[in-house]
Design a protein around this motif. Structure first.
Motif, short mmCIF file in Angstrom:
data_model
loop_
_atom_site.label_atom_id
_atom_site.label_comp_id
_atom_site.label_asym_id
_atom_site.label_seq_id
_atom_site.Cartn_x
_atom_site.Cartn_y
_atom_site.Cartn_z
N ILE A 1 2.57 5.05 1.15
CA ILE A 1 2.04 4.53 2.42
C ILE A 1 3.03 4.81 3.55
O ILE A 1 2.62 5.18 4.66
CB ILE A 1 1.75 3.02 2.30
CG1 ILE A 1 0.61 2.76 1.31
CG2 ILE A 1 1.43 2.43 3.67
CD1 ILE A 1 -0.71 3.37 1.72
N ALA A 2 4.32 4.65 3.28
CA ALA A 2 5.33 4.92 4.32
C ALA A 2 5.29 6.38 4.75
O ALA A 2 5.35 6.69 5.96
CB ALA A 2 6.72 4.56 3.78
N VAL B 1 1.78 -4.25 1.20
CA VAL B 1 1.09 -3.25 0.38
C VAL B 1 0.85 -3.87 -0.99
O VAL B 1 1.78 -4.38 -1.63
CB VAL B 1 1.93 -1.97 0.24
CG1 VAL B 1 1.23 -0.98 -0.69
CG2 VAL B 1 2.19 -1.34 1.60
N THR B 2 -0.41 -3.87 -1.43
CA THR B 2 -0.74 -4.48 -2.71
C THR B 2 -1.96 -3.78 -3.31
O THR B 2 -2.73 -3.13 -2.60
CB THR B 2 -1.02 -5.98 -2.55
OG1 THR B 2 -1.27 -6.56 -3.83
CG2 THR B 2 -2.22 -6.24 -1.66
N SER B 3 -2.11 -3.92 -4.62
CA SER B 3 -3.36 -3.55 -5.27
C SER B 3 -4.14 -4.84 -5.48
O SER B 3 -3.82 -5.87 -4.88
CB SER B 3 -3.06 -2.87 -6.61
OG SER B 3 -2.48 -3.81 -7.51
N ASN B 4 -5.15 -4.82 -6.36
CA ASN B 4 -5.85 -6.06 -6.66
C ASN B 4 -5.25 -6.77 -7.87
O ASN B 4 -5.80 -7.76 -8.36
CB ASN B 4 -7.34 -5.81 -6.87
CG ASN B 4 -7.60 -4.85 -8.03
OD1 ASN B 4 -6.67 -4.34 -8.65
ND2 ASN B 4 -8.87 -4.60 -8.30
N VAL C 1 -2.50 -6.03 5.93
CA VAL C 1 -2.39 -5.74 4.50
C VAL C 1 -3.04 -4.40 4.21
O VAL C 1 -4.12 -4.09 4.73
CB VAL C 1 -3.10 -6.83 3.66
CG1 VAL C 1 -2.95 -6.56 2.17
CG2 VAL C 1 -2.55 -8.21 4.02
N ILE C 2 -2.37 -3.60 3.39
CA ILE C 2 -2.94 -2.33 2.92
C ILE C 2 -3.16 -2.46 1.43
O ILE C 2 -2.22 -2.60 0.65
CB ILE C 2 -2.00 -1.16 3.24
CG1 ILE C 2 -1.78 -1.05 4.75
CG2 ILE C 2 -2.56 0.14 2.69
CD1 ILE C 2 -0.76 -0.03 5.17
N ALA D 1 -7.26 6.84 6.59
CA ALA D 1 -7.64 5.47 6.23
C ALA D 1 -6.71 4.41 6.81
O ALA D 1 -7.07 3.23 6.87
CB ALA D 1 -7.67 5.33 4.71
N LEU D 2 -5.54 4.80 7.26
CA LEU D 2 -4.55 3.83 7.73
C LEU D 2 -4.99 3.16 9.03
O LEU D 2 -5.72 3.75 9.82
CB LEU D 2 -3.19 4.53 7.93
CG LEU D 2 -2.47 4.95 6.65
CD1 LEU D 2 -1.21 5.75 6.99
CD2 LEU D 2 -2.11 3.74 5.79
#
Length: 362
Positions: A18-19, A220-223, A248-249, A281-282
């Protein structure tokens, strides 16, 4: 001055991706962008190139740099020796070299923060993306100006009230003696000059950190439930160092939507595996950071201080007051709030924890 962004969360590879995508997106918009990371190989591997301790061109408008503690320590030590020479007639550190110093716990964070500050003040960049550890150590790093300023304030006052401080200001014998060791004639007023300079320096750092137009973090997280809980904890902890969390991403396809866990923050879903898809998407980072809840709001007319502390409940929050400052403890984070003159010294008359806000009345 640059917009500084960092990312918080448990999945290190996802954060680094993401960075990088964020840096690429800003660079594609014509922003002079610096991507900075630690000595770990992830960022260089994902970029497909080796990185140096000096910024190097990756693509148009995009430079990358790798922080190595040993190199930063040597550079920082030379600055310390120059500062010492301003005040001591016979400096004692001039024969000590950076290569000889052992690494002190927490020093790496301080050096990284100082280096980011230098890049920011250089005027060479519009955006700086910091790919740090993304955990509590990153928050301790960005919170250094706040925590250090408390120590400077406290020890300056303790010295002024001490026998030594009074002796220097009152005794005609001690002043000449002290002046033989220092480069200037010391009095009670100018003895505080170094701490005044330190406070001014730290105040600049705090003003940058508290301004979401200048500095913000994104989760930054998943589910995955563990990643979600970690991100929520870091969200609350970030407020304790006055760092705005802008959004939140959520990475990965499918799974549970985490909107309820992070309300009222905006959730951005990123599922693409290629850089362009991730860039598209960001979110609009600058806008989201400005619109996000402020870590602290001070209402002088209403005689209230409101702290946004998501991720904690009232049993985890402790409030104490010592003199003109209020101390808030939440989790393993502690924050000392220097109140404005209108509220400074006034006793706390009430406090309640409501809708993720700690509301303190005076």
């Amino acid at each position: 001055m640059a917009l500084i962004l960092t990312f918080l969360g448990r999945g290190s590879t996802s954060r680094t991706k993401i960075a990088i995508a964020t840096a690429k997106k800003f660079a594609s918009q014509g922003k002079r962008t610096l991507l900075a990371g630690g000595a770990e190989p992830a960022m260089a591997t994902l970029l497909g190139t080796s990185l140096s301790t000096e910024p190097q061109e990756i693509s148009s408008n995009l430079q990358a740099v790798q922080f190595q503690t040993g190199v930063l320590l040597e550079k920082g030590w030379e600055e310390v020796k120059k500062l010492e020479a301003q005040y001591l007639r016979t400096p004692i550190l001039k024969e000590v070299f950076g290569q000889e110093l052992a690494f002190i716990p927490g020093l790496e964070s301080a050096l990284a923060l100082n280096t980011i500050r230098q890049y920011d003040e250089s005027g060479k960049y519009d955006v700086i993306i910091y790919d740090g550890a993304g955990d509590s150590s990153t928050l301790r790093m960005v919170g250094l100006p706040e925590s250090l300023s408390w120590y400077v304030r406290r020890f300056r006052q303790l010295f002024a009230n001490s026998d030594l401080g009074r002796s220097i200001s009152e005794s005609p014998l001690i002043q000449p003696l002290v002046s033989t060791f220092f480069n200037i004639n010391w009095t009670s007023d100018n003895f505080s000059q170094p701490t005044n300079l330190a406070n001014n320096f730290l105040d600049k750092g705090k003003s940058v950190l508290s301004d979401p137009k200048r500095f913000a973090a994104f989760l930054v997280t998943s589910n995955d439930p563990v990643e979600v809980l970690t991100a929520r904890y870091l969200w609350g902890a970030a407020q304790q160092v006055d760092l705005t969390v802008g959004g939140v991403i959520q990475v990965g396809a499918g799974g549970t939507n985490v909107s309820e866990e992070f309300s009222p923050l905006n959730i951005t879903h990123v599922t693409a595996d290629n850089w362009q898809g991730m860039m598209d998407a960001l979110p609009d980072f600058a806008t989201q950071a400005i619109e996000a809840p402020k870590p602290i709001e001070i209402d002088i007319n209403g005689r209230q201080v409101r702290l946004f502390l998501p991720g904690f409940d009232k049993k985890q929050v402790k409030l104490t007051q010592y003199g003109p400052e209020v101390t808030i403890e939440a989790g393993d984070q502690r924050r000392n709030i220097a109140l404005p003159p209108a509220l400074s010294g006034k006793p706390v008359t009430g406090a309640k924890f409501q809708h993720n806000y700690l509301i303190i009345s005076f």
